[in-house]
Scaffold this motif. Sequence first.
Motif, PDB file in Angstrom:
ATOM      1  N   ASP A  41      19.520 -36.073  20.548  1.00 25.94           N
ATOM      2  CA  ASP A  41      20.001 -36.845  21.693  1.00 25.94           C
ATOM      3  C   ASP A  41      18.911 -36.845  22.768  1.00 25.94           C
ATOM      4  N   ASP A  42      18.085 -37.894  22.728  1.00 28.14           N
ATOM      5  CA  ASP A  42      16.938 -37.957  23.651  1.00 28.14           C
ATOM      6  C   ASP A  42      17.364 -38.127  25.098  1.00 28.14           C
ATOM      7  N   THR A  43      18.610 -38.542  25.299  1.00 30.06           N
ATOM      8  CA  THR A  43      19.053 -38.765  26.674  1.00 30.06           C
ATOM      9  C   THR A  43      19.516 -37.469  27.330  1.00 30.06           C
ATOM     10  N   SER A  44      19.752 -36.422  26.537  1.00 28.63           N
ATOM     11  CA  SER A  44      20.274 -35.196  27.142  1.00 28.63           C
ATOM     12  C   SER A  44      19.139 -34.253  27.529  1.00 28.63           C
ATOM     13  N   ASP A  45      19.333 -33.575  28.657  1.00 29.59           N
ATOM     14  CA  ASP A  45      18.301 -32.645  29.127  1.00 29.59           C
ATOM     15  C   ASP A  45      18.120 -31.499  28.118  1.00 29.59           C
ATOM     16  N   ALA A  46      19.230 -31.021  27.546  1.00 29.51           N
ATOM     17  CA  ALA A  46      19.121 -29.927  26.574  1.00 29.51           C
ATOM     18  C   ALA A  46      18.311 -30.382  25.351  1.00 29.51           C
ATOM     19  N   GLY A  47      18.561 -31.600  24.891  1.00 31.47           N
ATOM     20  CA  GLY A  47      17.826 -32.144  23.745  1.00 31.47           C
ATOM     21  C   GLY A  47      16.337 -32.191  24.025  1.00 31.47           C
ATOM     22  N   GLN A  48      15.978 -32.660  25.213  1.00 26.50           N
ATOM     23  CA  GLN A  48      14.560 -32.750  25.591  1.00 26.50           C
ATOM     24  C   GLN A  48      13.940 -31.363  25.726  1.00 26.50           C
ATOM     25  N   ALA A  49      14.732 -30.423  26.264  1.00 29.34           N
ATOM     26  CA  ALA A  49      14.217 -29.058  26.422  1.00 29.34           C
ATOM     27  C   ALA A  49      13.967 -28.416  25.046  1.00 29.34           C
ATOM     28  N   TYR A  50      14.843 -28.711  24.078  1.00 29.02           N
ATOM     29  CA  TYR A  50      14.616 -28.204  22.717  1.00 29.02           C
ATOM     30  C   TYR A  50      13.359 -28.828  22.110  1.00 29.02           C
ATOM     31  N   ALA A  51      13.158 -30.125  22.369  1.00 30.07           N
ATOM     32  CA  ALA A  51      11.957 -30.784  21.840  1.00 30.07           C
ATOM     33  C   ALA A  51      10.701 -30.118  22.417  1.00 30.07           C
ATOM     34  N   GLY A  85      27.994 -16.319  20.677  1.00 24.56           N
ATOM     35  CA  GLY A  85      28.300 -17.410  21.593  1.00 24.56           C
ATOM     36  C   GLY A  85      27.199 -17.794  22.555  1.00 24.56           C
ATOM     37  N   VAL A  86      25.970 -17.337  22.302  1.00 26.73           N
ATOM     38  CA  VAL A  86      24.903 -17.665  23.248  1.00 26.73           C
ATOM     39  C   VAL A  86      24.124 -18.923  22.846  1.00 26.73           C
ATOM     40  N   GLY A  87      24.340 -19.367  21.586  1.00 25.60           N
ATOM     41  CA  GLY A  87      23.678 -20.606  21.166  1.00 25.60           C
ATOM     42  C   GLY A  87      22.709 -20.457  20.000  1.00 25.60           C
ATOM     43  N   LYS A  88      22.948 -19.456  19.144  1.00 24.72           N
ATOM     44  CA  LYS A  88      22.054 -19.251  18.003  1.00 24.72           C
ATOM     45  C   LYS A  88      22.089 -20.441  17.043  1.00 24.72           C
ATOM     46  N   THR A  89      23.291 -20.868  16.675  1.00 23.01           N
ATOM     47  CA  THR A  89      23.411 -21.937  15.682  1.00 23.01           C
ATOM     48  C   THR A  89      22.927 -23.269  16.260  1.00 23.01           C
ATOM     49  N   THR A  90      23.286 -23.531  17.510  1.00 25.59           N
ATOM     50  CA  THR A  90      22.801 -24.736  18.194  1.00 25.59           C
ATOM     51  C   THR A  90      21.278 -24.754  18.186  1.00 25.59           C
ATOM     52  N   THR A  91      20.694 -23.591  18.459  1.00 25.60           N
ATOM     53  CA  THR A  91      19.236 -23.465  18.502  1.00 25.60           C
ATOM     54  C   THR A  91      18.630 -23.618  17.107  1.00 25.60           C
ATOM     55  N   SER A  92      19.225 -22.941  16.115  1.00 22.79           N
ATOM     56  CA  SER A  92      18.704 -23.044  14.744  1.00 22.79           C
ATOM     57  C   SER A  92      18.670 -24.494  14.289  1.00 22.79           C
ATOM     58  N   ALA A  93      19.774 -25.204  14.544  1.00 19.39           N
ATOM     59  CA  ALA A  93      19.879 -26.593  14.106  1.00 19.39           C
ATOM     60  C   ALA A  93      18.818 -27.451  14.790  1.00 19.39           C
ATOM     61  N   SER A  94      18.672 -27.277  16.092  1.00 17.38           N
ATOM     62  CA  SER A  94      17.718 -28.116  16.815  1.00 17.38           C
ATOM     63  C   SER A  94      16.269 -27.780  16.471  1.00 17.38           C
ATOM     64  N   LEU A  95      15.972 -26.502  16.279  1.00 15.73           N
ATOM     65  CA  LEU A  95      14.609 -26.128  15.887  1.00 15.73           C
ATOM     66  C   LEU A  95      14.269 -26.715  14.516  1.00 15.73           C
ATOM     67  N   THR A 130       4.324 -20.294   4.158  1.00 15.53           N
ATOM     68  CA  THR A 130       5.670 -20.470   4.726  1.00 15.53           C
ATOM     69  C   THR A 130       5.874 -19.508   5.879  1.00 15.53           C
ATOM     70  N   GLU A 131       6.387 -20.016   6.964  1.00 20.69           N
ATOM     71  CA  GLU A 131       6.709 -19.140   8.083  1.00 20.69           C
ATOM     72  C   GLU A 131       8.229 -18.963   8.161  1.00 20.69           C
ATOM     73  N   ILE A 132       8.635 -17.694   8.197  1.00 16.50           N
ATOM     74  CA  ILE A 132      10.062 -17.403   8.275  1.00 16.50           C
ATOM     75  C   ILE A 132      10.407 -17.055   9.723  1.00 16.50           C
ATOM     76  N   ILE A 133      11.337 -17.819  10.284  1.00 15.30           N
ATOM     77  CA  ILE A 133      11.704 -17.626  11.689  1.00 15.30           C
ATOM     78  C   ILE A 133      13.176 -17.231  11.766  1.00 15.30           C
ATOM     79  N   VAL A 134      13.473 -16.110  12.414  1.00 18.40           N
ATOM     80  CA  VAL A 134      14.875 -15.748  12.607  1.00 18.40           C
ATOM     81  C   VAL A 134      15.294 -16.134  14.016  1.00 18.40           C
ATOM     82  N   VAL A 135      16.501 -16.717  14.103  1.00 21.10           N
ATOM     83  CA  VAL A 135      17.095 -17.022  15.401  1.00 21.10           C
ATOM     84  C   VAL A 135      18.223 -16.018  15.596  1.00 21.10           C
ATOM     85  N   THR A 136      18.080 -15.149  16.564  1.00 22.46           N
ATOM     86  CA  THR A 136      18.986 -14.020  16.688  1.00 22.46           C
ATOM     87  C   THR A 136      19.304 -13.742  18.160  1.00 22.46           C
TER      88      THR A 136
END
Lengths: 96, 270
Positions: free
Chosen positions: B230-240, B13-23, B2-8
């Motif tokens: 959301d495959d149509t959004s640039d942010a979504g693609q960048a997260y992928a 307000g910089v996008g930790k939760t948005t990032t955690s969810a997408s990762l 198991t790999e434990i990854i912290v998003v910090t």
Amino acid sequence: MGLFDLFRSRPKNTASVAAERLRIIVMQERAANGRPDYLPMLRRELLEVIRKYVNVDPDAIDIHVTHEGEGEVLELSVALPEKHTTAPATPATGET
Amino acid sequence: MTEIIVVTSGKGGVGKTTTSASLAVGLARRGKKVAVIDFDVGLRNLDLIMGCERRVVYDFVNVIQGECTLKQALIKDKRIETLHVLAASQTRDKEALSKEGVERVLNELTEDGFDYVICDSPAGIEKGASLAMYFADRAIVVVNPEVSSVRDSDRILGLLASKTRRAEQGAGGVEQHLLLTRYNPDRVANGDMMGIADVKDILGIEVLGVIPESPGVLTASNAGVPVILDDTSDAGQAYADAVARLSGEERPMRFIDATKKGFLARIFGS
């Protein structure tokens, strides 16, 4: 950007200002990180003691913690003024 | 394993939760068994971003305090079978977390065969944030190209290098990555925003990905659908792309160049 903006000199580049400020502050904070946090107080108290004997400048004391092999060394250097203006003091050397 | 990854990040307000969810979604979409844990006790939001807020019965603190089993508290995602969410408690505070309790939960997830555990850290450097990073194998430091965020990130990098289990055990420390979010290529081109090279140079670690400032992030959070879906959004693609790099693939950075303006647009303004 409109027609007239083309002839106007560009405003100061704020991104490079930000990067420069950050380089300096981040470097300072990294240097301070890991140092014992009693150092500023120790420095202040030492200064008071030294000033009982020699009238040194507030900036004259320099304290570092350096690593030498396994152990840590507290390095203290005091720059003395040219002529002693107060109290009879045995002239101290610069470093301990 | 198991790999434990912290998003910090330090700063809020910089996008930790948005990032955690997408990762978490991105890794699960690749067939990995993933748990994403909200460490922001008292201010939970991961459940909203994941769109499972009405299915929270038990939370992380309930598990730690033995009021329910881990299995009861893990919420299975409705979109991806291998994805699980552990919500934070909304009524307690961060003192309800303990190192032993967190370790117990992480050990149980390891025994259950999870491939990844994503720890969504709260802002700050207090108990919630320090426990979120303590057991991490890898850290993703989310940073906006903005002075306070960069400075706070450096502080967090210092803590990752000293106040984690890996650092204490001398196990080579936590592997660190930067993720730049809310990146605006046009402003970078204009000299109003620090570029990727500036941030990388100041903080001295590699950039895992660059997420452009994008309207898609807000619409995704409105809907409770992680933006990576959301495959149509640039942010979504960048997260992928970032997830692919995290999985060891090479991907060129996208969405980092300014939009090219035509000659007329430059003369008559945009």
